[in-house]
Design an enzyme around this catalytic site. Structure first.
Site, mmCIF file in Angstrom:
data_model
loop_
_atom_site.group_PDB
_atom_site.id
_atom_site.type_symbol
_atom_site.label_atom_id
_atom_site.label_comp_id
_atom_site.label_asym_id
_atom_site.label_seq_id
_atom_site.Cartn_x
_atom_site.Cartn_y
_atom_site.Cartn_z
ATOM 1 N N SER A 108 0.952 -0.997 0.070
ATOM 2 C CA SER A 108 -0.058 0.042 -0.048
ATOM 3 C C SER A 108 1.108 1.245 -0.039
ATOM 4 O O SER A 108 1.725 1.365 -0.987
ATOM 5 C CB SER A 108 -0.995 -0.070 1.055
ATOM 6 O OG SER A 108 -1.877 0.822 0.873
ATOM 7 N N GLU A 199 -2.082 -2.114 -8.061
ATOM 8 C CA GLU A 199 -3.326 -2.704 -7.322
ATOM 9 C C GLU A 199 -3.827 -1.448 -6.729
ATOM 10 O O GLU A 199 -2.996 -0.524 -6.657
ATOM 11 C CB GLU A 199 -2.948 -3.629 -6.433
ATOM 12 C CG GLU A 199 -2.075 -3.245 -5.056
ATOM 13 C CD GLU A 199 -2.504 -2.681 -4.021
ATOM 14 O OE1 GLU A 199 -3.804 -2.749 -3.952
ATOM 15 O OE2 GLU A 199 -2.064 -1.505 -3.240
ATOM 16 N N HIS A 260 -5.245 -5.242 -1.525
ATOM 17 C CA HIS A 260 -5.740 -5.201 -0.116
ATOM 18 C C HIS A 260 -6.868 -6.092 0.442
ATOM 19 O O HIS A 260 -7.590 -5.894 1.193
ATOM 20 C CB HIS A 260 -6.470 -3.806 -0.142
ATOM 21 C CG HIS A 260 -5.475 -2.654 -0.042
ATOM 22 N ND1 HIS A 260 -4.523 -2.294 -1.160
ATOM 23 C CD2 HIS A 260 -5.173 -1.803 0.899
ATOM 24 C CE1 HIS A 260 -3.850 -1.372 -0.863
ATOM 25 N NE2 HIS A 260 -4.171 -1.035 0.267
#
Length: 289
Positions: A108, A199, A260
């Site tokens: 992330s 992503e 995630h």
């Protein structure tokens, strides 16, 4: 720089480059990883609070640098959120070289640091669950992560074909917002000949369009050799197909179990990567060691 192969008793530490972690989640994650035979130090520095960040920028940067100077074999991010980008100017000033191989682990927002340490120091880094999300991923994810840390020599992930072709190159990327935040700065990675992994989570389709367009306008899709897409949680996956097929003419491998969600399999930023979307095959293969 070769990666350290972890062993029973290997020692590492937790660091907080971005948001403020939940102490209970950190304790649970650390206790679980100790069942793998790992020793993990958690400094009170990890839980400082400055607005929405785990301490002032200088505090977070100095803590990370202090950990890099110790003989740890891995440094594991407590959580993501936002904040890693703010550390880059400080890290430039504070770090001259990496003294020994070390896994830097996270994803992330932390993907900013994964790409930074690879681009600047040639350090392979591990895109994998943060400490606070250890109990939010599948058992299969944890099994593959453990094997990777303890000496598995390859990463092999199966996806789906969005555009046929084949590509080889070093893997860079991670969270789409985080990658886009580096564009135009001196910390933007060298995209030439690379395989780009992306992503994202909880971004509306128009916001994804804006981010992809930003990468396109910067010339990213003219430079990369292949595109690997993980989970885009919170949006109809089929709706994002045109976003990427309109801007990149090379091989596109999508649907990788990375992101995630409960499937967040490890990927190595900076590792030699083979992407195949032809002859009925759809896979990503990495040589780690």
């Amino acid at each position: 720089m070769n990666k350290p192969v972890l062993f029973i008793g290997a020692r590492g530490a937790v660091f907080s480059p971005a948001g403020v972690p939940d102490p209970k989640k950190i304790a649970n994650g650390v206790n679980f990883l100790k069942t793998w035979g790992l020793e993990i130090d958690v400094d009170p520095e990890c839980f400082k609070n400055c607005r929405y960040l785990a301490g002032r920028d200088e505090e977070r940067a100095l803590h990370l640098v202090s950990l890099l100077e110790k003989p740890y074999t891995f440094l594991w991010a407590s959580r993501g959120g936002y904040g890693s980008l703010r550390l880059l100017p400080l890290l430039d000033e504070l770090i001259e070289r990496i003294r020994h191989p070390v896994w830097i682990i996270g994803f992330s927002d932390v993907s900013i640091l994964l790409n930074y340490f690879f681009s600047r120091f040639g350090l392979l880094t591990l895109h994998a669950p943060v400490i606070s999300s250890i109990f939010e991923v599948s058992l299969c994810t944890l099994a593959v992560l453990k094997n990777t840390l303890f000496g598995r020599k390859r990463v092999f992930l199966i996806g789906e074909v969005w555009r046929e072709g084949e590509a080889q190159g070093l893997l860079i990327g991670g969270n789409l917002v985080s990658v886009a935040s580096l564009l135009g700065s001196r910390w933007a990675p060298d995209f030439s000949g690379k395989i780009l992994f992306l992503e994202e989570v909880n971004e509306d389709l128009y916001r994804l369009d804006r981010l992809v367009t930003q990468l396109y306008n910067y010339g990213v899709f003219e430079e990369i050799s292949g595109l690997a897409l993980g989970e885009f949680k919170g949006v109809n996956y089929q709706e994002i197909i045109p976003l990427f097929k309109e801007v990149f003419n090379g091989p596109i491998l999508a649907g990788l179990p990375v992101g995630h969600g409960i499937k967040n399999y490890p990927l190595v930023i900076g590792a030699r990567t083979h992407l195949c979307t032809r002859y009925g095959q759809a896979y990503l293969l990495q040589d780690i060691y």
